[in-house]
Design an enzyme around this catalytic site. Structure first.
Site: not given
Length: 329
Positions: A25, A127-128, A134-135, A167
């Site tokens: 996302k 960590a981007g 979450s995906a 998320d």
């Protein structure tokens, strides 16, 4: 949300692997308010799912045993693979992994332990600021639900998702959506465009809690209610990239750039190379650039590569939420 049907395929007592894909996302709008009493920040955000995805394969014990004896003996094993530019060592495989936590929560709902294996194939940076964990959790919920024939309702999947992280509900739904609360209350919104993005991840991740703490330091008088997204929602309805570019907004961007000043330089470089607008994605450090078309995005990616950035990605949005890509039955 329309996850794959979970009870429609007869498996005659044996469930074969199920693979589900979930998308990264980006936040087109991220308004942040002052911390609530529970420590969370109230958010008004507009999520968009883009065509950069992780695949999660769920296999029940019995089927996993046939591939690897190391999967026998009960419990759940998480195995992580993926692109060589991703720091896979930074991905935990125990309960700290949101996909593993999803298995525990889903099993608890149904009063059983989900014994087997989760294989996570990552293309979303760690960590981007792209919600890769979450995906993975959303994909795991859908894959495990089908692999174990649990027939979990949409409402229960969304409730578990919200408990796992802010998320995760959006990762189930996908598309473009308005998030409120701490981001977990999600409602799909009208979006008539096809949007093209260039993404520049950073090999060194950036801690989301650290960015929020720095936001609080920089903005001790932040309002209780975060900025609304009305202008951006209107731009989405036009389908015009130039209109959308004018309304992109991220309250965490200043904190992320203050922690990592090179991100500001990257945004300036991308815009000087022709991006309609550059933005830190979520809490960073990935930066995203909105382009007018697929050709424009490829041209910008090439320019950024020539300027010394060795990892530049092109993706479009909006794309679907967690969905079945392979049922091995």
């Amino acid at each position: 949300m329309t996850p794959p049907p979970t009870g429609s395929t007869s498996r005659i007592g044996r469930s074969l692997p199920v693979t589900v894909r979930a998308a990264a996302k980006i936040n087109l709008h991220l308004g942040v308010g002052a911390p609530r009493e529970d420590g969370f920040h109230p958010l008004t955000t507009v999520y968009q799912a883009i065509g950069l995805c992780d695949d999660v394969t769920a296999t029940r014990h019995g089927d996993a045993d046939s591939d690897s004896g190391s999967d026998s003996g009960g419990g759940l094993r998480v195995v992580v693979g993926g692109s060589d530019w991703i720091d896979l060592d930074a991905v935990p495989t125990d309960e700290r992994n949101l996909a593993h936590a999803a298995a525990i929560a889903l099993g608890r709902l149904h009063g059983r332990e989900l014994e087997g294996r989760l294989d996570i194939e990552k293309a979303i940076p760690v960590a981007g600021g792209l919600a890769g964990g979450s995906a993975d959790a959303a994909a795991a919920l859908v894959a495990l639900d089908r692999a174990f024939d649990l027939d979990t309702s949409d409402d229960d999947l969304l409730r578990i998702a919200a408990e796992l992280g802010s998320d995760v509900p959006f990762a189930l739904i996908g598309g473009t959506a308005l998030g409120t609360g701490r981001g977990e209350l999600v409602e799909s919104v009208a979006d008539v465009g096809t949007w093209w993005w260039v993404l520049v991840p950073d090999r060194a991740g950036l801690s989301t809690p650290e960015v929020y703490r720095h936001f609080d330091k920089l903005f001790p008088d932040a309002p209780a209610q975060p900025p609304e997204a009305d202008l951006l929602l209107g731009a989405l309805r036009t389908g015009q990239a130039v209109s959308l570019a004018r309304t992109l907004h991220n309250d965490l961007q200043e904190a992320a750039i203050d922690l990592r000043p090179e991100l500001g330089g990257l945004i300036s470089r991308g815009e000087s190379e022709g991006a309609l607008r550059g933005l830190v994605s979520g809490s960073g450090p990935t930066c995203v650039f909105l382009c007018e078309s697929a050709d424009h995005a490829r041209d910008l990616a090439g320019a950024l590569i020539r300027s010394g950035h060795d990892n530049v990605l092109v993706a479009n949005g909006a794309v679907a939420g967690a969905h079945l890509v392979k049922d091995h039955a």
